[in-house]
Design an enzyme around this catalytic site. Structure first.
Site, PDB file in Angstrom:
ATOM      1  N   ASP A 173      21.259  71.253  33.350  1.00  0.00           N
ATOM      2  CA  ASP A 173      20.541  71.222  32.603  1.00  0.00           C
ATOM      3  C   ASP A 173      19.635  69.084  32.744  1.00  0.00           C
ATOM      4  OD1 ASP A 173      20.316  73.418  32.926  1.00  0.00           O
ATOM      5  OD2 ASP A 173      18.595  73.335  31.326  1.00  0.00           O
ATOM      6  N   HIS A 204      24.340  69.665  30.017  1.00  0.00           N
ATOM      7  CA  HIS A 204      24.232  68.983  30.855  1.00  0.00           C
ATOM      8  C   HIS A 204      24.411  67.566  30.848  1.00  0.00           C
ATOM      9  CE1 HIS A 204      21.215  71.505  27.614  1.00  0.00           C
ATOM     10  NE2 HIS A 204      20.142  71.076  28.332  1.00  0.00           N
TER      11      HIS A 204
END
Length: 284
Positions: free
Chosen positions: A103, A250
């Site tokens: 992400d 992430h």
């Protein structure tokens, strides 16, 4: 009842009727109290996001890690019109495969390292990119697609509170983000949408589906955005993973050295145990 015998028949009948009415009213009141809700009203299946991928504001008013990094968007407090809502979100791969998702990118410092590690193990993943970063680093979006990874819309600028906005504002944000991604890779499908913080609302899910995307949640969250150390990230993923898991990681949004380090530890064992692949880009 002895006193009733001294009354005339008509008066006695009226008195008995009054007693019956009073008894019935008392019973109705008791039943009503038993059916009435106690405590705070239940407005949703959750009052906070499931395993948020970014921290929400703390109760004591102190700033969060993400606020210190300059992103002041915070998860909205649930209200009757904007409750956290996760019905209809995809939480597993719905197959025996495991999916890695990344992400907040792309990021010029960390995304290339993530791509390199995935390439070394022949693994494809799903990248949930923000429109702002896609616009700033189109060459990285192109690199993601060139390596066969799947794309996912992640709002324009990681707006955790997007679900509390009007339907028009939600649609505008999602369309703007998809347009920024397509400016870099015009023909690439954007099959999925992930809500920052996992702060799903009915309005978000509805808009995502209306735009032909799938609301994508996750199964495992090692909270790598907190920089807990590569050991913690590695252990959480490898001990929690099972067939069908979607792993949340992430490649942007802050220091991601821990994630990059953990990924290089995770991939050898994960690929030995499971098929690890990106989510199907043509699922819609």
């Amino acid at each position: 009842m002895g006193g009733l015998r001294q009354l005339t028949p008509a008066t006695r009948s009226l008195a008995i009727a009054a007693v019956v009415v009073i008894a019935l009213l008392g019973s109705a009141f008791a039943i009503g109290r038993g059916l009435a809700p106690t405590g705070d009203p239940h407005t949703s299946n959750a009052t906070t996001p499931h395993s948020p991928d970014q921290p929400a504001p703390s109760d004591d008013g102190t700033t969060t890690a993400r606020e210190r990094d300059g992103d002041t968007a915070a998860a909205p407090e649930p209200t009757p019109s904007s409750d956290y809502y996760d019905e209809g979100t995809q939480r597993t791969t719905e197959t025996s495969a495991v999916a890695l998702t990344f992400d907040d990118g792309p990021d010029p410092q960390y995304t290339p390292h993530v791509l390199s590690s995935l390439r070394a193990y022949g693994v494809t993943a799903t990248f949930c990119v923000t429109g702002e970063n896609a616009s700033a680093y189109p060459e990285l979006v192109q690199a993601i697609v060139a390596d066969g990874h799947t794309l996912c819309n992640h709002t324009w600028n990681h707006d955790i509170a997007l679900g509390s906005r009007s339907p028009d504002e939600i649609r505008s944000d999602l369309i703007r983000t998809s347009n920024a991604i397509h400016a870099a890779v015009p023909n690439a499908p954007i099959t999925y949408y992930r809500q920052p913080g996992g702060a799903w609302t009915y309005s978000i899910v509805s808009a995502v589906e209306e735009l032909g995307m799938i609301p994508l949640h996750w199964t495992i969250d090692p909270r790598d955005w907190e920089s807990p150390g590569a050991d913690h990230i590695t252990t959480t993923v490898l001990e929690g993973v099972e067939p069908g898991s979607i792993v949340l990681l992430h490649d942007a949004g802050g220091p991601r050295e821990d994630t990059v380090d953990a990924l290089n530890r995770i991939l050898p064992e994960l690929t030995a145990r499971f098929l690890v692949t990106g989510l199907t880009p043509d699922a819609t």
